[in-house]
Motif scaffolding. Structure first.
Motif, mmCIF file in Angstrom:
data_model
loop_
_atom_site.group_PDB
_atom_site.id
_atom_site.type_symbol
_atom_site.label_atom_id
_atom_site.label_comp_id
_atom_site.label_asym_id
_atom_site.label_seq_id
_atom_site.Cartn_x
_atom_site.Cartn_y
_atom_site.Cartn_z
ATOM 1 N N THR A 44 0.824 -1.213 0.000
ATOM 2 C CA THR A 44 0.000 0.000 0.000
ATOM 3 C C THR A 44 0.860 1.265 0.000
ATOM 4 O OG1 THR A 44 -0.181 -0.271 2.386
ATOM 5 C CG2 THR A 44 -2.063 -0.990 1.047
ATOM 6 N N ASN A 45 2.035 1.206 0.609
ATOM 7 C CA ASN A 45 3.063 2.240 0.469
ATOM 8 C C ASN A 45 2.538 3.651 0.742
ATOM 9 O OD1 ASN A 45 5.825 2.674 -0.033
ATOM 10 N ND2 ASN A 45 5.398 3.417 -2.102
ATOM 11 N N ASP A 46 1.805 3.822 1.820
ATOM 12 C CA ASP A 46 1.227 5.136 2.102
ATOM 13 C C ASP A 46 1.559 5.650 3.501
ATOM 14 O OD1 ASP A 46 -0.310 3.282 3.450
ATOM 15 O OD2 ASP A 46 -2.236 4.162 2.892
ATOM 16 N N VAL A 47 2.575 5.081 4.129
ATOM 17 C CA VAL A 47 3.011 5.556 5.437
ATOM 18 C C VAL A 47 4.042 6.660 5.229
ATOM 19 C CG1 VAL A 47 4.262 4.963 7.538
ATOM 20 C CG2 VAL A 47 2.524 3.403 6.632
ATOM 21 N N LEU A 48 3.712 7.848 5.680
ATOM 22 C CA LEU A 48 4.628 8.981 5.561
ATOM 23 C C LEU A 48 5.640 9.001 6.701
ATOM 24 C CD1 LEU A 48 2.032 11.713 4.567
ATOM 25 C CD2 LEU A 48 3.751 10.684 3.072
ATOM 26 N N LYS A 49 5.169 8.754 7.902
ATOM 27 C CA LYS A 49 6.035 8.658 9.085
ATOM 28 C C LYS A 49 5.654 7.377 9.811
ATOM 29 C CE LYS A 49 7.146 10.897 13.522
ATOM 30 N NZ LYS A 49 8.617 10.822 13.365
ATOM 31 N N CYS A 50 6.600 6.460 9.914
ATOM 32 C CA CYS A 50 6.270 5.180 10.531
ATOM 33 C C CYS A 50 6.268 5.288 12.048
ATOM 34 C CB CYS A 50 7.259 4.106 10.083
ATOM 35 S SG CYS A 50 8.962 4.402 10.653
ATOM 36 N N GLN A 51 5.471 4.426 12.661
ATOM 37 C CA GLN A 51 5.590 4.232 14.100
ATOM 38 C C GLN A 51 6.814 3.349 14.355
ATOM 39 O OE1 GLN A 51 2.019 3.890 16.524
ATOM 40 N NE2 GLN A 51 0.790 3.736 14.634
ATOM 41 N N LEU A 52 7.413 3.514 15.521
ATOM 42 C CA LEU A 52 8.699 2.881 15.792
ATOM 43 C C LEU A 52 8.572 1.698 16.750
ATOM 44 C CD1 LEU A 52 10.869 6.116 16.214
ATOM 45 C CD2 LEU A 52 10.561 4.708 14.157
ATOM 46 N N LYS A 53 9.530 0.815 16.644
ATOM 47 C CA LYS A 53 9.669 -0.307 17.576
ATOM 48 C C LYS A 53 11.154 -0.460 17.897
ATOM 49 C CE LYS A 53 10.304 -3.886 14.055
ATOM 50 N NZ LYS A 53 9.871 -5.210 13.551
ATOM 51 N N PRO A 54 11.496 -1.127 18.992
ATOM 52 C CA PRO A 54 12.911 -1.328 19.310
ATOM 53 C C PRO A 54 13.599 -2.179 18.242
ATOM 54 C CG PRO A 54 11.527 -1.746 21.224
ATOM 55 C CD PRO A 54 10.608 -1.628 20.045
ATOM 56 N N VAL A 55 14.881 -1.960 18.057
ATOM 57 C CA VAL A 55 15.654 -2.797 17.146
ATOM 58 C C VAL A 55 15.575 -4.244 17.623
ATOM 59 C CG1 VAL A 55 17.967 -3.323 16.295
ATOM 60 C CG2 VAL A 55 17.227 -0.938 16.495
ATOM 61 N N ASP A 56 15.269 -5.160 16.711
ATOM 62 C CA ASP A 56 15.127 -6.590 17.021
ATOM 63 C C ASP A 56 16.014 -7.360 16.052
ATOM 64 O OD1 ASP A 56 14.410 -9.185 17.486
ATOM 65 O OD2 ASP A 56 12.244 -8.865 17.313
ATOM 66 N N MET A 57 17.057 -7.982 16.576
ATOM 67 C CA MET A 57 18.008 -8.677 15.713
ATOM 68 C C MET A 57 17.371 -9.849 14.974
ATOM 69 S SD MET A 57 20.374 -6.615 16.052
ATOM 70 C CE MET A 57 21.350 -7.425 14.789
ATOM 71 N N ALA A 58 16.195 -10.275 15.393
ATOM 72 C CA ALA A 58 15.510 -11.351 14.675
ATOM 73 C C ALA A 58 15.026 -10.893 13.299
ATOM 74 C CB ALA A 58 14.329 -11.848 15.500
ATOM 75 N N ASP A 59 15.018 -9.563 13.055
ATOM 76 C CA ASP A 59 14.574 -9.037 11.760
ATOM 77 C C ASP A 59 15.651 -9.147 10.687
ATOM 78 O OD1 ASP A 59 12.141 -8.324 12.857
ATOM 79 O OD2 ASP A 59 12.744 -6.248 13.268
ATOM 80 N N TYR A 60 16.860 -9.595 11.085
ATOM 81 C CA TYR A 60 17.972 -9.606 10.136
ATOM 82 C C TYR A 60 18.367 -11.049 9.842
ATOM 83 C CZ TYR A 60 17.898 -4.879 11.922
ATOM 84 O OH TYR A 60 17.472 -3.645 12.319
ATOM 85 N N ALA A 61 18.508 -11.354 8.565
ATOM 86 C CA ALA A 61 18.839 -12.724 8.156
ATOM 87 C C ALA A 61 20.337 -12.964 8.091
ATOM 88 C CB ALA A 61 18.211 -13.012 6.789
ATOM 89 N N VAL A 62 21.116 -11.965 8.452
ATOM 90 C CA VAL A 62 22.573 -12.089 8.420
ATOM 91 C C VAL A 62 23.113 -11.732 9.805
ATOM 92 C CG1 VAL A 62 22.759 -11.601 5.952
ATOM 93 C CG2 VAL A 62 22.790 -9.706 7.579
ATOM 94 N N PRO A 63 24.275 -12.274 10.170
ATOM 95 C CA PRO A 63 24.811 -12.004 11.521
ATOM 96 C C PRO A 63 25.423 -10.613 11.638
ATOM 97 C CG PRO A 63 26.310 -13.422 10.289
ATOM 98 C CD PRO A 63 25.085 -13.266 9.435
ATOM 99 N N PHE A 64 25.265 -10.036 12.827
ATOM 100 C CA PHE A 64 25.869 -8.750 13.177
ATOM 101 C C PHE A 64 26.875 -8.992 14.295
ATOM 102 C CE2 PHE A 64 22.482 -7.144 10.773
ATOM 103 C CZ PHE A 64 22.490 -5.757 10.682
ATOM 104 N N SER A 65 28.017 -8.369 14.214
ATOM 105 C CA SER A 65 28.957 -8.416 15.328
ATOM 106 C C SER A 65 28.451 -7.506 16.440
ATOM 107 C CB SER A 65 30.341 -7.952 14.867
ATOM 108 O OG SER A 65 30.309 -6.562 14.553
ATOM 109 N N ASP A 66 29.054 -7.619 17.603
ATOM 110 C CA ASP A 66 28.643 -6.745 18.703
ATOM 111 C C ASP A 66 28.863 -5.283 18.334
ATOM 112 O OD1 ASP A 66 27.887 -8.905 20.192
ATOM 113 O OD2 ASP A 66 29.747 -9.007 21.373
ATOM 114 N N ALA A 67 29.964 -5.016 17.652
ATOM 115 C CA ALA A 67 30.235 -3.637 17.232
ATOM 116 C C ALA A 67 29.182 -3.160 16.231
ATOM 117 C CB ALA A 67 31.627 -3.538 16.618
#
Length: 728
Positions: A669-692
């Motif tokens: 639908t692509n009609d959100v001008l300003k999104c509502q926010l949520k905390p960063v959740d590492m489960a949303d990423y399919a690749v590993p992140f280092s602590d840094a």
């Protein structure tokens, strides 16, 4: 019985009998006076055909009076503000018991939405008590009615439009009528003597009602709501023509409105030469018998203001009805890009003006933050060209190759307040007034937020329009990261460096936040199109394009599916929309002709259906060919439901793409001008992140990331239709 005896018996009977006697006496008195009150005389039916009675413009209105059965038409009397205007109702129809005519002489009501400076009174000449009143509110033909104060300064272009010098500060011009004819060579040429001998190379045309007539076109040009309009229709002028012009048998009683392209914020009237209503574009509707109209104010490149555009269409349609003496059987739109935008937005904001639309190379609205963000993304790519290959740019952008570059070179400047060229000013005195933050901070702002300031409102203490653009929390390239198209470091670099725009439309290091109140005004005022209501669900939509094989074209094919997704969400269905997709090998005018023929059948079917208006009625009356289709590169039609499925036949021929925000996780639908926010959740990423990397990610998004499962911040429902600006 003596008087004494009567009085004695009355006292003996008591109070109940006295009341009965009084009731009997009262009944006898009423009978003597004719009993109960006679029923009130039947009322006249009085209505304006050319506009709503509270939104009349130009000092006249096409009025219709229907008389009760007990009133002869020659006994009907009509007055306007105490003056008899019965003689102006020149059309008499005995079977329907109606009188109709153009009533002139209305006084302007100083633009008051609650004004009642004009009163029509209809009476029976024989029974003075038999009367009906109708209040009318009349506005200047130069407007405005609903859209709020006109922008200033405003430079006239009447001379450039061939209409001579302007008559006033509103750029009004004397109405002009000329005739053109279609030649055997397939072009339009001026008809120098419209009542004289016909040119040897004049051809005939056969309308879609089967009438063969000389292909002569009457073109009327004038000004309405400060824009220059051109109104064309088949005509066959003769020396014996009546003094008051009315369309002849060539007109099929239907109207096509053309909406022109692009998007800008110009402070001028615009230039549409008379050829803009003719040529191959005009030939499609005119040869079939349709009346065809356009206006410089229905050109999105002028002001990109849907409220002003809808108001202009309302006033133009009022003029057409008054000039032609009747309401068209139906009115439909046509036009591409910014012309498509206008059709969608006007259908939502001003339902009833358009009975069907034919958007070409569609966008749902002019306010599309993701295309403005192309400049921000390109700035990152330019800073590290060795890193950001074309493949990686495409993965982040979602668009086809070079589409973001094309957006950067064109539309992104529409938000720059100091974009002097965008203001379109020719007079040196006005050019000197253009905004500059350092040298002229109170100057004319050349951005399209400013041309919509009546809706958006202003920043506190300034005349600067509020801006509803925001990219806090957007994770650009998220899907590209998760499928391995870019690395974690590239993802973090991109989001750390992308930045945003300042309040004047200049790129800056910090991300941008919407001005307070701008989001709510944008959504509730329909500047962002929700596709809700009967305006878009209750009309046929034939979406079409012949650019699906283009590379770098800003008009991406996925916009058609974004529009469908909004229709589906708003109405639970979207089968009143048809999507046609083709490449450049299919002639655009051939596609437009096929669309118009299909829409003609579709709308005629709807008009013949007496059921109440509904999406069911629209879909029930679809002709056989009203279905999704594409034409392959050999122009073979493939009937297939449009989708994003890469395995679909049509998508194998013409792949579909996305947008930067869809790659960032936004829904179709692509009609959100300003999104509502949520905390960063590492489960949303399919690749590993280092602590840094995780720490860096948290620093880029300290308030959180977009939660696309929720509605946008400030995403209010549409407040209503025919809105009067500014909103309360």
């Amino acid at each position: 019985m003596t008087e004494r005896t009567f009085e004695r018996r009355r006292r003996q009977a008591g109070p109940r009998a006295a009341l009965a006697a009084l009731s009997l006496a009262g009944a006898m008195l009423l009978a003597a006076c004719g009993g109960h009150d006679d029923p009130a005389p039947a009322a006249f039916e009085v209505k304006t055909l050319s506009s709503r009675p509270d939104m009349v413009s130009g000092g006249d209105t096409l009025l219709q009076v229907r008389a009760p059965e007990d009133v002869a038409l020659d006994k009907v009397r009509v007055s306007l503000n105490g003056k008899d205007v019965t003689s102006q109702l020149t059309t008499r129809d005995e079977p329907s018991r109606t009188l109709r005519g153009l009533v002139s002489g209305l006084t302007e009501d100083a633009g008051s939405p609650t004004g009642s400076g004009n009163t029509v009174v209809v009476t029976n000449a024989d029974v003075s008590a038999q009367r009906t009143e109708l209040k009318l509110v009349n506005y200047p033909i130069a407007g405005p009615i609903l859209s709020g104060p006109h922008i200033t300064p405003y430079e006239c272009r009447t001379v450039q439009n061939g209409l001579g010098n302007p008559l006033d500060g509103n750029c009004s011009a004397t109405t002009q009528v000329v005739w053109y004819y279609r030649t055997a060579a397939g072009t339009f040429a001026p008809l120098a003597d419209p009542t004289g001998p016909r040119p040897a190379d004049l051809v005939n045309t056969t309308t879609n009602e089967g009438r063969t007539v000389p292909y002569i076109v009457r073109v009327e040009s004038g000004t309405i709501n400060r824009g220059v309009y051109r109104l064309a229709v088949l005509d066959n002028p003769a020396k014996e023509s009546p003094p008051t012009w009315k369309p002849g048998p060539g007109w099929n009683r239907k109207l096509i409105v053309y909406f022109d392209c692009c998007g800008s914020a110009q402070y001028n009237q615009g230039v549409h030469p008379i050829t803009s209503i003719l040529g191959d574009l005009g030939h499609v509707p005119l040869s079939r018998g349709f009346a065809f109209v356009n206006s410089t104010e229905l050109w999105n490149n002028q002001h990109a203001n849907p409220h002003l555009q809808g108001e202009t269409l309302m006033m133009i349609k009022e003029h057409v009805i008054e000039a032609f003496g009747e309401v068209p059987k139906w009115t439909a739109g046509s036009g591409g890009s910014g012309g498509a935008i206008q059709q969608y937005l006007i259908a939502q904001l001003y339902p009833g003006l358009l009975d069907g639309i034919q958007p070409i190379v569609s966008f749902p609205e002019s306010l599309m933050p993701e295309v403005m963000e192309c400049r921000l993304l390109n700035n990152v790519y330019k800073a590290a060209p060795a890193v950001w290959t074309t493949e990686k740019q495409n993965a982040v952008n979602g668009f086809n190759t070079n589409t973001c570059t094309s957006w950067d070179l064109s539309f992104a400047s529409i938000i720059k307040s100091d974009n002097a060229a965008g203001c379109g000013l020719l007079e040196p005195a006005n050019q000197a007034k253009v905004f500059n933050r350092a040298t002229n901070p109170g100057g004319i702002r050349c951005d399209f937020f400013q041309t919509n300031v009546s809706l958006l409102g202003t920043r506190p203490g300034t005349q600067e329009a509020r801006r509803p653009i925001d990219n806090i929390g957007i994770q650009y390239g998220l899907a590209a990261l998760n499928r391995g198209a870019i690395t974690v470091q590239e993802f973090l670099d991109l989001n750390e460096r992308v930045g945003g725009y300042d309040g004047d439309g200049n790129p800056r290091a910090a991300r941008m936040q919407a001005d307070a109140g701008a989001l709510e005004a944008t959504y509730s005022g329909g500047f962002k199109n929700s596709f809700t209501g009967a305006g878009l669900s209750g009309i046929p939509i034939i979406t079409q394009r012949n650019n699906a094989d283009s590379v770098g074209d800003i008009h991406d094919t996925t916009q058609d599916l974004i529009i469908r997704a909004r229709l589906q969400r708003a109405n639970g269905r979207s089968d009143n929309q048809v999507i046609w997709t083709a490449g450049s090998t299919l002639n655009l005018y051939a596609m437009m002709g096929a669309s118009l023929d299909l829409l003609n059948t579709w709308l005629d079917n709807i008009a013949a259906d007496t059921a109440p208006a509904s999406i069911d009625k629209v879909v029930r009356n679809k002709p056989a060919g009203a279905k999704d289709a594409c034409w392959d590169k050999a122009n073979t039609r493939i009937d297939e439901v449009a989708s994003l499925d890469p395995a679909a036949q049509c998508n194998k021929v013409y792949p579909r793409f996305g947008t930067p925000r869809m790659v960032a996780g936004a829904p179709l639908t692509n009609d959100v001008l300003k999104c509502q926010l949520k905390p960063v959740d590492m489960a949303d990423y399919a690749v590993p992140f280092s602590d840094a990397d995780k720490a860096r990610l948290g620093g880029i998004f300290p308030a959180g990331v977009c939660d696309w499962s929720k509605a946008g911040a400030g995403q209010l429902p549409l407040k209503g239709t025919y809105l009067r600006l500014p909103l309360d």
